[in-house]
Structure formats: C-alpha cells, structure tokens
Design a protein around this motif. Sequence first.
Motif, PDB file in Angstrom:
ATOM      1  N   ALA A 119       1.130   7.609   4.842  1.00 50.41           N
ATOM      2  CA  ALA A 119       0.706   7.513   3.442  1.00 50.41           C
ATOM      3  C   ALA A 119       1.067   6.135   2.885  1.00 50.41           C
ATOM      4  CB  ALA A 119       1.373   8.618   2.626  1.00 50.41           C
ATOM      5  N   SER A 120       0.164   5.622   2.085  1.00 53.62           N
ATOM      6  CA  SER A 120       0.378   4.290   1.499  1.00 53.62           C
ATOM      7  C   SER A 120       0.375   4.367  -0.019  1.00 53.62           C
ATOM      8  CB  SER A 120      -0.717   3.313   1.971  1.00 53.62           C
ATOM      9  OG  SER A 120      -1.991   3.755   1.513  1.00 53.62           O
ATOM     10  N   ALA A 121       0.904   3.327  -0.642  1.00 49.87           N
ATOM     11  CA  ALA A 121       0.989   3.289  -2.109  1.00 49.87           C
ATOM     12  C   ALA A 121      -0.379   3.148  -2.743  1.00 49.87           C
ATOM     13  CB  ALA A 121       1.898   2.143  -2.543  1.00 49.87           C
ATOM     14  N   SER A 122      -1.376   2.690  -1.965  1.00 49.84           N
ATOM     15  CA  SER A 122      -2.716   2.496  -2.531  1.00 49.84           C
ATOM     16  C   SER A 122      -3.492   3.805  -2.699  1.00 49.84           C
ATOM     17  CB  SER A 122      -3.509   1.531  -1.651  1.00 49.84           C
ATOM     18  OG  SER A 122      -3.664   2.071  -0.346  1.00 49.84           O
ATOM     19  N   GLN A 123      -3.023   4.858  -2.102  1.00 48.94           N
ATOM     20  CA  GLN A 123      -3.721   6.139  -2.189  1.00 48.94           C
ATOM     21  C   GLN A 123      -3.347   6.847  -3.487  1.00 48.94           C
ATOM     22  OE1 GLN A 123      -2.280   7.606   1.735  1.00 48.94           O
ATOM     23  NE2 GLN A 123      -4.460   7.985   2.213  1.00 48.94           N
ATOM     24  N   THR A 124      -4.334   7.478  -4.076  1.00 47.51           N
ATOM     25  CA  THR A 124      -4.071   8.252  -5.282  1.00 47.51           C
ATOM     26  C   THR A 124      -3.487   9.606  -4.919  1.00 47.51           C
ATOM     27  OG1 THR A 124      -6.282   9.223  -5.277  1.00 47.51           O
ATOM     28  CG2 THR A 124      -6.007   7.104  -6.428  1.00 47.51           C
ATOM     29  N   ASP A 125      -2.970  10.284  -5.915  1.00 49.57           N
ATOM     30  CA  ASP A 125      -2.419  11.613  -5.662  1.00 49.57           C
ATOM     31  C   ASP A 125      -3.496  12.571  -5.151  1.00 49.57           C
ATOM     32  OD1 ASP A 125       0.047  10.730  -6.465  1.00 49.57           O
ATOM     33  OD2 ASP A 125      -0.163  11.449  -8.532  1.00 49.57           O
ATOM     34  N   GLN A 126      -4.714  12.444  -5.714  1.00 49.59           N
ATOM     35  CA  GLN A 126      -5.800  13.302  -5.259  1.00 49.59           C
ATOM     36  C   GLN A 126      -6.147  13.036  -3.797  1.00 49.59           C
ATOM     37  OE1 GLN A 126      -5.758  11.553  -8.034  1.00 49.59           O
ATOM     38  NE2 GLN A 126      -5.772  13.156  -9.651  1.00 49.59           N
ATOM     39  N   GLN A 127      -6.102  11.767  -3.391  1.00 48.88           N
ATOM     40  CA  GLN A 127      -6.383  11.434  -1.993  1.00 48.88           C
ATOM     41  C   GLN A 127      -5.302  11.984  -1.050  1.00 48.88           C
ATOM     42  OE1 GLN A 127      -6.768   7.157  -2.242  1.00 48.88           O
ATOM     43  NE2 GLN A 127      -9.007   7.247  -2.481  1.00 48.88           N
ATOM     44  N   LEU A 128      -4.066  11.915  -1.516  1.00 45.43           N
ATOM     45  CA  LEU A 128      -2.986  12.461  -0.700  1.00 45.43           C
ATOM     46  C   LEU A 128      -3.140  13.966  -0.508  1.00 45.43           C
ATOM     47  CD1 LEU A 128       0.101  10.491  -2.116  1.00 45.43           C
ATOM     48  CD2 LEU A 128      -1.071  10.144   0.070  1.00 45.43           C
ATOM     49  N   VAL A 129      -3.477  14.662  -1.587  1.00 47.51           N
ATOM     50  CA  VAL A 129      -3.656  16.111  -1.495  1.00 47.51           C
ATOM     51  C   VAL A 129      -4.854  16.453  -0.615  1.00 47.51           C
ATOM     52  CG1 VAL A 129      -4.183  18.200  -2.809  1.00 47.51           C
ATOM     53  CG2 VAL A 129      -2.526  16.544  -3.694  1.00 47.51           C
ATOM     54  N   ALA A 130      -5.958  15.729  -0.767  1.00 49.02           N
ATOM     55  CA  ALA A 130      -7.157  15.983   0.043  1.00 49.02           C
ATOM     56  C   ALA A 130      -6.879  15.726   1.523  1.00 49.02           C
ATOM     57  CB  ALA A 130      -8.310  15.120  -0.442  1.00 49.02           C
ATOM     58  N   GLY A 131      -6.123  14.670   1.820  1.00 41.79           N
ATOM     59  CA  GLY A 131      -5.776  14.376   3.200  1.00 41.79           C
ATOM     60  C   GLY A 131      -4.919  15.462   3.821  1.00 41.79           C
ATOM     61  N   ALA A 132      -3.967  15.984   3.042  1.00 42.91           N
ATOM     62  CA  ALA A 132      -3.114  17.064   3.552  1.00 42.91           C
ATOM     63  C   ALA A 132      -3.942  18.311   3.845  1.00 42.91           C
ATOM     64  CB  ALA A 132      -2.015  17.358   2.537  1.00 42.91           C
ATOM     65  N   GLN A 133      -4.865  18.626   2.970  1.00 45.75           N
ATOM     66  CA  GLN A 133      -5.714  19.799   3.198  1.00 45.75           C
ATOM     67  C   GLN A 133      -6.597  19.610   4.435  1.00 45.75           C
ATOM     68  OE1 GLN A 133      -7.830  20.291  -0.507  1.00 45.75           O
ATOM     69  NE2 GLN A 133      -6.141  21.442  -1.471  1.00 45.75           N
ATOM     70  N   ALA A 134      -7.130  18.413   4.610  1.00 44.43           N
ATOM     71  CA  ALA A 134      -7.994  18.150   5.767  1.00 44.43           C
ATOM     72  C   ALA A 134      -7.198  18.271   7.068  1.00 44.43           C
ATOM     73  CB  ALA A 134      -8.623  16.773   5.644  1.00 44.43           C
ATOM     74  N   ARG A 135      -5.983  17.749   7.067  1.00 49.81           N
ATOM     75  CA  ARG A 135      -5.165  17.837   8.277  1.00 49.81           C
ATOM     76  C   ARG A 135      -4.782  19.287   8.576  1.00 49.81           C
ATOM     77  NH1 ARG A 135      -3.048  13.116   5.846  1.00 49.81           N
ATOM     78  NH2 ARG A 135      -1.378  14.337   4.839  1.00 49.81           N
ATOM     79  N   TRP A 136      -4.466  20.051   7.555  1.00 45.74           N
ATOM     80  CA  TRP A 136      -4.136  21.463   7.767  1.00 45.74           C
ATOM     81  C   TRP A 136      -5.339  22.225   8.335  1.00 45.74           C
ATOM     82  CZ3 TRP A 136      -6.371  25.743   5.352  1.00 45.74           C
ATOM     83  CH2 TRP A 136      -5.772  26.984   5.626  1.00 45.74           C
ATOM     84  N   GLN A 137      -6.525  21.930   7.779  1.00 45.95           N
ATOM     85  CA  GLN A 137      -7.741  22.581   8.270  1.00 45.95           C
ATOM     86  C   GLN A 137      -8.018  22.192   9.719  1.00 45.95           C
ATOM     87  OE1 GLN A 137      -9.490  24.849   6.642  1.00 45.95           O
ATOM     88  NE2 GLN A 137     -10.936  25.131   8.336  1.00 45.95           N
ATOM     89  N   GLN A 138      -7.735  20.927  10.053  1.00 46.01           N
ATOM     90  CA  GLN A 138      -7.938  20.471  11.429  1.00 46.01           C
ATOM     91  C   GLN A 138      -7.010  21.216  12.396  1.00 46.01           C
ATOM     92  OE1 GLN A 138     -10.109  17.659  12.703  1.00 46.01           O
ATOM     93  NE2 GLN A 138      -9.628  19.050  14.376  1.00 46.01           N
ATOM     94  N   SER A 139      -5.783  21.449  12.003  1.00 48.80           N
ATOM     95  CA  SER A 139      -4.836  22.171  12.844  1.00 48.80           C
ATOM     96  C   SER A 139      -5.275  23.615  13.044  1.00 48.80           C
ATOM     97  CB  SER A 139      -3.436  22.123  12.224  1.00 48.80           C
ATOM     98  OG  SER A 139      -2.968  20.789  12.140  1.00 48.80           O
ATOM     99  N   VAL A 140      -5.752  24.247  11.980  1.00 51.35           N
ATOM    100  CA  VAL A 140      -6.223  25.627  12.091  1.00 51.35           C
ATOM    101  C   VAL A 140      -7.426  25.705  13.037  1.00 51.35           C
ATOM    102  CG1 VAL A 140      -7.229  27.557  10.825  1.00 51.35           C
ATOM    103  CG2 VAL A 140      -5.317  26.289   9.835  1.00 51.35           C
TER     104      VAL A 140
END
Length: 247
Positions: A119-140
């Motif tokens: 995670a980088s400082a340039s990412q918004t909070d919404q981008q961080l949350v969306a990325g976490a959801q995408a990674r969780w979905q990928q694992s499932v």
Amino acid sequence: MTVRRFRKQLAAGVGVLSLALSAVPARAQWTVFDPSNFSQNVLTAARTLQQINSQITSLQNEAQGLINQARNLANLPYSSLQALEQNIARTQQLVSQAQGIAYNVRNIDQAFATRYAPASASQTDQQLVAGAQARWQQSVQALQDAMRTQATVVGNLDANRTQMSALVTASQGATGALQATQAGNQLLALQAQQLSDLTAAVVAQGRAQALDAAQRQAASSQAQEQLRRFLQTPTGYQPSTVTMFHK
C-alpha cells in the motif's frame, strides 16, 4: 516193341518238344533273386523316407514359426487411449478455467505489481478498501478452483480403476510380444494420466495457498498504511467522554 515203332514214338516226342520250344519267346529271361541288391534297395528307401520326414518336420517348424510371428505382430484388441484422453481433458479444462489470476507468468507478475503491491500513500481510502476486497475474492476463487480440481481427480479414480482392470486382463491374455508390449504401454499411459491428475491437484492447492499468503501480506501492508494515516491526522486523537448506557 519193334524197332520201327520205337523210332516213330521218338520222332513224335521230338516234334512235341520242338513245338514247345518254339512257343517260348526268343528274348524270355529267368527271374533271379539277389539278396545284396535287395538290402541296398531297402536302405535307400529308408534313407529317402527319413529325408522326407525331416523335410516334413522342417516345414512344420517353419509353419509354427510363422504362426508365432503372426501372434507376436497381432495388435492388442483393447485400447484405453480414448478414456485416458477424456480424463486428462477434463482436468485440463478445469486448469484453463482458473478464476482470477491464471497460470500465466505475465498475469502473475502484473497482479503482484498492482493488486498485491504494498500500500502506498498515493492510494485513497476507497482504493485501499477495493483492493482488499478484490484480493479476498481472489483467494476465495482460488480455493474454489482447488476444490473443483480435487473433485475431478477423485471422480477419475473410478474410471482409472476400470481401465486398469481391463488392461491387466488384456495383458494376462496377450498371445504375443506386441500385445504384451501394448498392454504395458497403456498401463504406463494410465499411470501418466494419474500423475497428471495429481500434479493438477497439487498445483491448484499450492496456488490457493500462495494467493492466501499474498493476501495476508497485502492486508498487513494496508493495515500499516491505514495506521500511519490515522496517526498523522491534523487533529490527532482527542479523548472524549462516552456514555455506554443511558440512565
């Protein structure tokens, strides 16, 4: 008896003998038995018969050799190739239908450079949350792919058992070297198909575990970034009184 009468009888006897001799052919021969010649003929006939028997035995051996060659060159009447190819095709289809990150080096590198990057400082909070959801979905999805592959491999076990039984039976009933070799080759092909299924199952399970580990690492990096942002807010943390239960 007078001398005249004796002369007449003698003349008659000579005439009869002359007639008898004249009736015999001039070239008539008397049959003579030669023991030495007879034994030589018998030995010659025995040797000839022995040669004929030897030729008959040789021809029989040649015929049996041709029969054995025909048996050795006869094809195995049973083939498991089609069934094995179908089993492999089912497993390959599941592998090709892998969700999310496919089994491709370029796709994997791209995903870890973006979705699983720290995670980088340039990412918004919404981008961080969306990325976490995408990674969780990928694992499932990876776990689902692994379980589907394992289910397919287990489903192939019964078909493999049937093919193995048929091939062993064909091998035991092989009439020649070619049939035995072909049965052995098909048993090796069955073993290769089973190893292919095992490889696919191990790879799918490893992929799921790797993505789950990558998801945890990305989540840890994201948590650190969110903590940094929380601690660096302009107002900072301000304690306040909280009422938990209304009187």
